[in-house]
Design a protein around this motif. Structure first.
Motif, PDB file in Angstrom:
ATOM      1  N   ARG A 275      65.570  16.905  69.357  1.00  0.00           N
ATOM      2  CA  ARG A 275      64.706  17.016  68.170  1.00  0.00           C
ATOM      3  C   ARG A 275      65.084  15.966  67.132  1.00  0.00           C
ATOM      4  O   ARG A 275      64.207  15.384  66.481  1.00  0.00           O
ATOM      5  CB  ARG A 275      64.822  18.425  67.586  1.00  0.00           C
ATOM      6  CG  ARG A 275      63.953  18.646  66.392  1.00  0.00           C
ATOM      7  CD  ARG A 275      62.487  18.534  66.758  1.00  0.00           C
ATOM      8  NE  ARG A 275      61.691  18.749  65.564  1.00  0.00           N
ATOM      9  CZ  ARG A 275      60.488  18.261  65.386  1.00  0.00           C
ATOM     10  NH1 ARG A 275      59.915  17.554  66.330  1.00  0.00           N
ATOM     11  NH2 ARG A 275      59.835  18.501  64.284  1.00  0.00           N
ATOM     12  N   ILE A 276      66.358  15.712  66.937  1.00  0.00           N
ATOM     13  CA  ILE A 276      66.789  14.667  66.007  1.00  0.00           C
ATOM     14  C   ILE A 276      66.282  13.313  66.479  1.00  0.00           C
ATOM     15  O   ILE A 276      65.804  12.498  65.685  1.00  0.00           O
ATOM     16  CB  ILE A 276      68.325  14.674  65.860  1.00  0.00           C
ATOM     17  CG1 ILE A 276      68.776  15.930  65.117  1.00  0.00           C
ATOM     18  CG2 ILE A 276      68.815  13.426  65.138  1.00  0.00           C
ATOM     19  CD1 ILE A 276      70.267  16.137  65.091  1.00  0.00           C
ATOM     20  N   TYR A 277      66.326  13.068  67.773  1.00  0.00           N
ATOM     21  CA  TYR A 277      65.797  11.818  68.340  1.00  0.00           C
ATOM     22  C   TYR A 277      64.299  11.702  68.059  1.00  0.00           C
ATOM     23  O   TYR A 277      63.821  10.641  67.656  1.00  0.00           O
ATOM     24  CB  TYR A 277      66.078  11.768  69.842  1.00  0.00           C
ATOM     25  CG  TYR A 277      65.356  10.647  70.537  1.00  0.00           C
ATOM     26  CD1 TYR A 277      65.797   9.348  70.449  1.00  0.00           C
ATOM     27  CD2 TYR A 277      64.209  10.902  71.285  1.00  0.00           C
ATOM     28  CE1 TYR A 277      65.126   8.298  71.076  1.00  0.00           C
ATOM     29  CE2 TYR A 277      63.529   9.894  71.919  1.00  0.00           C
ATOM     30  CZ  TYR A 277      63.991   8.582  71.815  1.00  0.00           C
ATOM     31  OH  TYR A 277      63.320   7.563  72.434  1.00  0.00           O
ATOM     32  N   GLN A 278      63.557  12.792  68.277  1.00  0.00           N
ATOM     33  CA  GLN A 278      62.121  12.769  68.015  1.00  0.00           C
ATOM     34  C   GLN A 278      61.827  12.458  66.546  1.00  0.00           C
ATOM     35  O   GLN A 278      60.930  11.677  66.238  1.00  0.00           O
ATOM     36  CB  GLN A 278      61.485  14.107  68.374  1.00  0.00           C
ATOM     37  CG  GLN A 278      61.256  14.318  69.834  1.00  0.00           C
ATOM     38  CD  GLN A 278      60.581  15.652  70.105  1.00  0.00           C
ATOM     39  OE1 GLN A 278      60.757  16.619  69.345  1.00  0.00           O
ATOM     40  NE2 GLN A 278      59.810  15.708  71.175  1.00  0.00           N
ATOM     41  N   LEU A 279      62.572  13.064  65.635  1.00  0.00           N
ATOM     42  CA  LEU A 279      62.342  12.809  64.221  1.00  0.00           C
ATOM     43  C   LEU A 279      62.719  11.383  63.825  1.00  0.00           C
ATOM     44  O   LEU A 279      62.071  10.775  62.981  1.00  0.00           O
ATOM     45  CB  LEU A 279      63.132  13.815  63.368  1.00  0.00           C
ATOM     46  CG  LEU A 279      62.653  15.256  63.455  1.00  0.00           C
ATOM     47  CD1 LEU A 279      63.619  16.185  62.715  1.00  0.00           C
ATOM     48  CD2 LEU A 279      61.250  15.395  62.900  1.00  0.00           C
ATOM     49  N   ALA A 280      63.761  10.846  64.469  1.00  0.00           N
ATOM     50  CA  ALA A 280      64.206   9.482  64.144  1.00  0.00           C
ATOM     51  C   ALA A 280      63.207   8.460  64.651  1.00  0.00           C
ATOM     52  O   ALA A 280      62.933   7.451  63.973  1.00  0.00           O
ATOM     53  CB  ALA A 280      65.584   9.229  64.741  1.00  0.00           C
ATOM     54  N   VAL A 281      62.632   8.689  65.819  1.00  0.00           N
ATOM     55  CA  VAL A 281      61.686   7.734  66.402  1.00  0.00           C
ATOM     56  C   VAL A 281      60.312   7.864  65.744  1.00  0.00           C
ATOM     57  O   VAL A 281      59.559   6.906  65.674  1.00  0.00           O
ATOM     58  CB  VAL A 281      61.615   7.934  67.937  1.00  0.00           C
ATOM     59  CG1 VAL A 281      60.531   7.098  68.561  1.00  0.00           C
ATOM     60  CG2 VAL A 281      62.963   7.617  68.559  1.00  0.00           C
ATOM     61  N   GLY A 282      59.981   9.057  65.280  1.00  0.00           N
ATOM     62  CA  GLY A 282      58.720   9.253  64.602  1.00  0.00           C
ATOM     63  C   GLY A 282      57.642   9.894  65.463  1.00  0.00           C
ATOM     64  O   GLY A 282      56.456   9.800  65.150  1.00  0.00           O
ATOM     65  N   HIS A 283      58.019  10.549  66.517  1.00  0.00           N
ATOM     66  CA  HIS A 283      57.009  11.201  67.368  1.00  0.00           C
ATOM     67  C   HIS A 283      56.883  12.642  67.005  1.00  0.00           C
ATOM     68  O   HIS A 283      57.630  13.461  66.996  1.00  0.00           O
ATOM     69  CB  HIS A 283      57.396  11.064  68.861  1.00  0.00           C
ATOM     70  CG  HIS A 283      57.189   9.685  69.371  1.00  0.00           C
ATOM     71  ND1 HIS A 283      58.230   8.838  69.596  1.00  0.00           N
ATOM     72  CD2 HIS A 283      56.064   8.997  69.658  1.00  0.00           C
ATOM     73  CE1 HIS A 283      57.778   7.691  70.035  1.00  0.00           C
ATOM     74  NE2 HIS A 283      56.446   7.761  70.076  1.00  0.00           N
TER      75      HIS A 283
END
Length: 90
Positions: free
Chosen positions: A82-90
């Motif tokens: 989830r942190i990855y998703q928020l960082a990438v913007g998806h």
């Protein structure tokens, strides 16, 4: 859908509990603790940690700890994703 998931989890829990009970029926735990002499209770001392053996956990405790560790691992992976998703913007 949520009720089906909860029902399936409950059914799996009941099946796992039944399997554990059947296993314990065929392989009973034979180690019975011997009675403790409490007459010298005030002078008891703990032996050095180096001389103590590791505790032997029963099957139920080992299964429970494994389930908890698995849950923590899955939760950690989901948070990182989830942190990855928020960082990438998806």
């Amino acid at each position: 859908m949520i009720l089906y998931i909860l029902g399936g989890g409950a059914a799996l829990s009941v099946l796992a509990g039944g399997a554990i009970l059947v296993y314990q029926l065929f392989y009973p735990h034979a180690d019975k603790a011997s009675p403790i002499d409490r007459s010298q209770r005030l002078s008891w001392r703990m032996p050095p940690l180096a001389l103590l053996a590791a505790p032997k956990l029963p099957l139920g405790s080992r299964i429970g700890l494994t389930v908890l560790r698995s849950y923590l691992l899955i939760a950690m992976i989901m948070v990182i994703f989830r942190i990855y998703q928020l960082a990438v913007g998806h």
